[in-house]
Structures are given as C-alpha cells and as structure tokens.
Design an enzyme around this catalytic site. Structure first.
Site, PDB file in Angstrom:
ATOM      1  N   ARG A 110       1.082  -1.031   0.056  1.00  0.00           N
ATOM      2  CA  ARG A 110      -0.049   0.029   0.038  1.00  0.00           C
ATOM      3  C   ARG A 110       0.972   1.344  -0.114  1.00  0.00           C
ATOM      4  O   ARG A 110       0.200   2.268   0.290  1.00  0.00           O
ATOM      5  CB  ARG A 110      -1.087  -0.152   1.164  1.00  0.00           C
ATOM      6  CG  ARG A 110      -2.115  -1.370   1.137  1.00  0.00           C
ATOM      7  CD  ARG A 110      -2.917  -0.885   2.127  1.00  0.00           C
ATOM      8  NE  ARG A 110      -4.186  -2.041   2.165  1.00  0.00           N
ATOM      9  CZ  ARG A 110      -4.115  -3.135   2.933  1.00  0.00           C
ATOM     10  NH1 ARG A 110      -3.034  -3.363   3.767  1.00  0.00           N
ATOM     11  NH2 ARG A 110      -5.093  -3.972   2.710  1.00  0.00           N
ATOM     12  N   LYS A 132       3.209  11.553 -10.850  1.00  0.00           N
ATOM     13  CA  LYS A 132       2.411  10.594 -11.721  1.00  0.00           C
ATOM     14  C   LYS A 132       3.056   9.495 -12.183  1.00  0.00           C
ATOM     15  O   LYS A 132       4.312   9.532 -12.459  1.00  0.00           O
ATOM     16  CB  LYS A 132       2.147  11.359 -13.048  1.00  0.00           C
ATOM     17  CG  LYS A 132       0.735  12.362 -12.988  1.00  0.00           C
ATOM     18  CD  LYS A 132       0.396  13.013 -14.318  1.00  0.00           C
ATOM     19  CE  LYS A 132      -0.833  13.728 -14.423  1.00  0.00           C
ATOM     20  NZ  LYS A 132      -1.135  14.055 -15.577  1.00  0.00           N
ATOM     21  N   GLU A 173       9.538  17.813 -24.081  1.00  0.00           N
ATOM     22  CA  GLU A 173       9.153  18.323 -22.856  1.00  0.00           C
ATOM     23  C   GLU A 173       9.854  19.865 -22.320  1.00  0.00           C
ATOM     24  O   GLU A 173       8.917  20.561 -22.085  1.00  0.00           O
ATOM     25  CB  GLU A 173       9.326  17.463 -21.833  1.00  0.00           C
ATOM     26  CG  GLU A 173       8.868  15.983 -22.305  1.00  0.00           C
ATOM     27  CD  GLU A 173       7.002  15.978 -22.120  1.00  0.00           C
ATOM     28  OE1 GLU A 173       6.725  17.089 -21.623  1.00  0.00           O
ATOM     29  OE2 GLU A 173       6.452  14.946 -22.371  1.00  0.00           O
ATOM     30  N   LYS A 209       7.710  22.566 -13.879  1.00  0.00           N
ATOM     31  CA  LYS A 209       6.919  21.643 -13.646  1.00  0.00           C
ATOM     32  C   LYS A 209       6.907  21.571 -12.020  1.00  0.00           C
ATOM     33  O   LYS A 209       5.615  21.274 -11.588  1.00  0.00           O
ATOM     34  CB  LYS A 209       7.558  20.145 -13.972  1.00  0.00           C
ATOM     35  CG  LYS A 209       6.420  19.083 -13.507  1.00  0.00           C
ATOM     36  CD  LYS A 209       6.852  17.778 -14.235  1.00  0.00           C
ATOM     37  CE  LYS A 209       5.565  16.940 -14.360  1.00  0.00           C
ATOM     38  NZ  LYS A 209       5.707  15.394 -15.224  1.00  0.00           N
ATOM     39  N   GLU A 219      -4.038  17.451 -10.172  1.00  0.00           N
ATOM     40  CA  GLU A 219      -4.576  17.673 -11.407  1.00  0.00           C
ATOM     41  C   GLU A 219      -6.063  18.016 -11.267  1.00  0.00           C
ATOM     42  O   GLU A 219      -6.605  17.579 -12.205  1.00  0.00           O
ATOM     43  CB  GLU A 219      -4.267  16.649 -12.665  1.00  0.00           C
ATOM     44  CG  GLU A 219      -4.379  17.172 -13.918  1.00  0.00           C
ATOM     45  CD  GLU A 219      -4.091  16.160 -14.736  1.00  0.00           C
ATOM     46  OE1 GLU A 219      -4.652  15.987 -15.930  1.00  0.00           O
ATOM     47  OE2 GLU A 219      -2.833  15.683 -15.009  1.00  0.00           O
ATOM     48  N   ARG A 223      -2.545  21.965 -13.001  1.00  0.00           N
ATOM     49  CA  ARG A 223      -1.665  20.830 -13.631  1.00  0.00           C
ATOM     50  C   ARG A 223      -1.875  20.209 -15.179  1.00  0.00           C
ATOM     51  O   ARG A 223      -1.159  19.774 -15.597  1.00  0.00           O
ATOM     52  CB  ARG A 223      -1.483  19.582 -12.539  1.00  0.00           C
ATOM     53  CG  ARG A 223      -0.577  18.642 -12.955  1.00  0.00           C
ATOM     54  CD  ARG A 223      -0.209  17.414 -11.861  1.00  0.00           C
ATOM     55  NE  ARG A 223       0.768  16.475 -12.105  1.00  0.00           N
ATOM     56  CZ  ARG A 223       1.325  15.986 -11.482  1.00  0.00           C
ATOM     57  NH1 ARG A 223       1.244  15.936 -10.320  1.00  0.00           N
ATOM     58  NH2 ARG A 223       2.517  14.995 -12.041  1.00  0.00           N
ATOM     59  N   ASN A 227      -0.323  19.214 -19.607  1.00  0.00           N
ATOM     60  CA  ASN A 227      -0.783  18.040 -20.720  1.00  0.00           C
ATOM     61  C   ASN A 227      -0.753  18.702 -22.071  1.00  0.00           C
ATOM     62  O   ASN A 227      -0.950  17.858 -23.251  1.00  0.00           O
ATOM     63  CB  ASN A 227      -2.264  17.638 -20.423  1.00  0.00           C
ATOM     64  CG  ASN A 227      -2.171  16.666 -19.298  1.00  0.00           C
ATOM     65  OD1 ASN A 227      -1.398  15.818 -18.975  1.00  0.00           O
ATOM     66  ND2 ASN A 227      -3.348  17.008 -18.450  1.00  0.00           N
ATOM     67  N   HIS A 230       0.130  16.679 -25.262  1.00  0.00           N
ATOM     68  CA  HIS A 230      -0.018  15.088 -24.897  1.00  0.00           C
ATOM     69  C   HIS A 230      -1.388  14.454 -25.266  1.00  0.00           C
ATOM     70  O   HIS A 230      -1.249  13.220 -25.430  1.00  0.00           O
ATOM     71  CB  HIS A 230       0.148  14.912 -23.293  1.00  0.00           C
ATOM     72  CG  HIS A 230       1.656  15.174 -22.747  1.00  0.00           C
ATOM     73  ND1 HIS A 230       2.543  16.396 -23.134  1.00  0.00           N
ATOM     74  CD2 HIS A 230       2.458  14.360 -22.305  1.00  0.00           C
ATOM     75  CE1 HIS A 230       3.746  16.196 -22.546  1.00  0.00           C
ATOM     76  NE2 HIS A 230       3.837  14.889 -22.105  1.00  0.00           N
ATOM     77  N   HIS A 234      -0.242  11.579 -27.301  1.00  0.00           N
ATOM     78  CA  HIS A 234      -0.377  10.241 -26.721  1.00  0.00           C
ATOM     79  C   HIS A 234      -1.107   9.289 -27.690  1.00  0.00           C
ATOM     80  O   HIS A 234      -0.824   8.237 -27.920  1.00  0.00           O
ATOM     81  CB  HIS A 234      -1.124  10.248 -25.497  1.00  0.00           C
ATOM     82  CG  HIS A 234      -0.464  10.459 -24.278  1.00  0.00           C
ATOM     83  ND1 HIS A 234      -0.974  10.617 -22.932  1.00  0.00           N
ATOM     84  CD2 HIS A 234       0.902  10.470 -24.166  1.00  0.00           C
ATOM     85  CE1 HIS A 234      -0.002  11.192 -22.067  1.00  0.00           C
ATOM     86  NE2 HIS A 234       1.192  10.735 -22.733  1.00  0.00           N
ATOM     87  N   HIS A 244       7.965   8.908 -27.312  1.00  0.00           N
ATOM     88  CA  HIS A 244       7.153   9.799 -26.619  1.00  0.00           C
ATOM     89  C   HIS A 244       7.272  11.234 -26.958  1.00  0.00           C
ATOM     90  O   HIS A 244       6.488  12.037 -27.243  1.00  0.00           O
ATOM     91  CB  HIS A 244       7.148   9.742 -25.039  1.00  0.00           C
ATOM     92  CG  HIS A 244       6.461  10.540 -24.196  1.00  0.00           C
ATOM     93  ND1 HIS A 244       4.916  10.313 -23.868  1.00  0.00           N
ATOM     94  CD2 HIS A 244       6.563  11.701 -23.470  1.00  0.00           C
ATOM     95  CE1 HIS A 244       4.525  11.481 -23.267  1.00  0.00           C
ATOM     96  NE2 HIS A 244       5.629  12.183 -22.995  1.00  0.00           N
TER      97      HIS A 244
END
Length: 337
Positions: A110, A132, A173, A209, A219, A223, A227, A230, A234, A244
């Site tokens: 956990r 993330k 990026e 960032k 997010e 945040r 993206n 992206h 993606h 990527h």
C-alpha cells in the site's frame, strides 16, 4: 547544488555528476533496484553507492516495461526478495522505468518509499517529476497512481552519452515548459536548439513543472496545463509507434492549430520552426486519422462536451478548453503530411 521540492515530501537534486541517491533515514534494510538495459552502468554506480543490501531487477526497455505482465512479475519478485514496508524502490532509466518504479512503490504494501534516477533528458524534465505514474492498458497511462518519490537524483552528465534522437525527445518536454511558463527557457531552445546548455535547461524546465505540481498535485486545476501536446501526442504515440518525445512534439503542433482556430492565437508556424530546429518531427506521414481520433476520444480527460485539452491563449498563457470532434479534425489536419 540546485535543489527543488514538491511540497515537503519530494526533493529534486540536480548536478552535473550524479548526486546522492538515497535520503538519509533509519529503518531501511534493503533496496530494490529496477534498471533498464541502457542504464546498466549508472545502475551499478547506484548499487555501489548505497549502504544497505541491493536486489536488482532488469526492466524491459521503453514501454515494454509498462505492462500488466511486467507488474505481476515485479510484485512476485518483491515478495521473493522480502522487500519490507521500510525499504526503498529505486528506479533507474528513462520515463518508462520511473513510471513503473513509482507505480510499483505506490502499490507494494500500500505504498513504500521510491527514489528515481532518470538517465534520459525526457525522464529528468518530465516523467520523474511530480508523482504521476502510469501503465498502458488499452491506451496510454490509463492505469496509474499519484505517488511522490522521496528523492529524484539527476546527473546531467549522463545525457551526454545518449543517442542524439533520444536526447532530442527530452527537448520536446523542455520546449513545452518554455511555452507554458518560461520565456528564457523557450529562447534558449529557439536560439541554441539541441546545443542549449544542459544544466541550466534542466533546472529551468524542472522548476516549471515543480511550480505547477506544488500548486496542484492531483490535477484538479492548473496541472492540466502540463498536458500541452500530450492529448493528441499520446494518441499518435499509440497509433504510430512514435517515441514519446517525438509524439509530443507533433502533438504541440496539432494543439497549436486548435488554439489558432478556437482562441485566435496563431503560433502554428512558429511551433513548427521551433520544433524542427530541435530536430523533432512536426507531422506524421500517412497518419491513421481514425485510430488517432479513437484514441483521443478514449483519453481519460474526456467529458460530455468533448476532450479537455491544454492549449495556449498566448505565450506563457496556458488554458484548458473542451475540444469536440470538429476541433480535433483541425488539429489532425495540421499534422497530416
């Protein structure tokens, strides 16, 4: 030593050489070291630098690591080596390695401590920062968790050994961060291209960032600006097998076209020039329009009004809008050869 923090739980150390990897604390009995093949030499240096026993696991390369089968093998291996709640998982490699290490740390018992050692520019300025994690199941990063690494240790000298295209992936990026929030960073990349001074570029890019993530870790607001490039990127990555960074570069051109159409901020040609100057693609040959459209509409940011998409209303003025299928067509048309 540049040191940045996300809240009070995650620190990022950035040096030319590899900084100290493990945070000092009591109770740690062993380290599970997850290393991608191309990062084996740095993985050995990490193993030699720690003062507790190390169990090593070689991850598959790139997104071949981000599968349920790999996760199952990892969980069984962690059970075999007896990794405990007070131990640490260290991920060494590119963005896929840091994603997997973070997700496994979030789910083992956990949640246990993770430390990330990004060995590619892309992982250093993006994937390893902000907590993330993501696994690919049907689409890009549809399974994941937010789990902040205790430390991210970045040694920019590692990037000098990367293949040129692998290095340029990270520039996608970085230029994204420049467009979002840092005109100096954007100017460095526009003027110097791939020869931009790496330490300053990494520090500036990470700082963008970190500022966003510190203000909105989960997010629920700004945040989502990260993206940029992206949402369509993606889909291109999954449909066409682009790397990527290359897919995000193309995605920024597409999303710039949507901004020009919807918000009257026309920087499409400038995006193309900037991105091409970094040695990255700005379009896709024989684009599979239907596959890209289907994957965008599968995106986890979809709403009843369309897909939530980060775009620019101006330089360093990101915003989020709902894009319907007509708007999506505008973006796809801009990147079709």
């Amino acid at each position: 030593m540049p040191r940045l923090t996300v809240g009070d739980r995650s620190e990022i150390l950035i040096e030319r050489e590899l900084p100290p990897v493990l945070p000092e604390r009591t109770g740690r009995e062993q380290v599970a070291l997850l290393v991608q093949p191309g990062a084996a030499e740095i993985g050995e240096r990490v193993a030699e630098s720690v003062d507790v026993p190390v169990a090593g696991y070689e991850l598959p390369d790139r997104d071949e690591a981000k599968t349920p089968d790999v996760l199952t093998d990892l969980w069984e291996w962690l059970s075999d080596v007896g990794l405990g709640r007070h131990d640490t998982i260290v991920g060494v490699g590119g963005g896929a390695a840091t994603d997997v290490a973070g997700f496994v740390a979030a789910t083992w018992m956990r949640g246990i401590e993770s430390v990330l050692v990004p060995t590619t520019l892309l992982a250093a300025v993006d994937a390893s920062i902000g907590g993330k994690t993501g696994i690919n199941v049907g689409g890009k990063n549809l399974v994941g968790a937010f789990w902040q690494p205790t430390r991210v240790a970045i040694g920019v000298e590692a990037f000098s050994t990367l293949e040129p295209m692998v290095y340029r992936e990270g520039l996608a990026e970085s230029v994204k961060h420049g467009y979002l929030a840092d005109p100096v960073l954007l100017g460095m990349l526009q003027n110097d291209g791939p020869n931009a001074e790496p330490l300053e570029m990494v520090v500036r890019s990470v700082a963008v960032k970190v500022a966003v993530v510190s203000a909105d870790e989960r997010e629920s607001g700004i945040r989502a600006h990260l993206n940029y490039g992206h949402t369509i990127g993606h889909a291109i990555e999954m449909a066409h097998g682009l790397s990527h960074g290359a897919a995000v570069a193309v995605g920024m051109v597409a999303e710039a076209a949507i901004a020009a159409d919807r918000l009257d901020f026309d920087a499409v040609d400038e995006h193309r020039a900037t991105i091409a100057g970094l040695g990255l693609p700005t379009a896709v040959d024989d684009i599979d329009v239907e596959s890209v459209r289907r994957l965008v509409l599968l995106d986890k940011k979809r709403t009843a009004d369309g897909v939530r998409m980060a775009v620019l209303a101006g330089y360093q003025e990101p915003t989020v809008i709902d894009v319907d299928e007509a708007g999506l067509s505008v973006g796809i048309d801009a990147i079709a050869m």
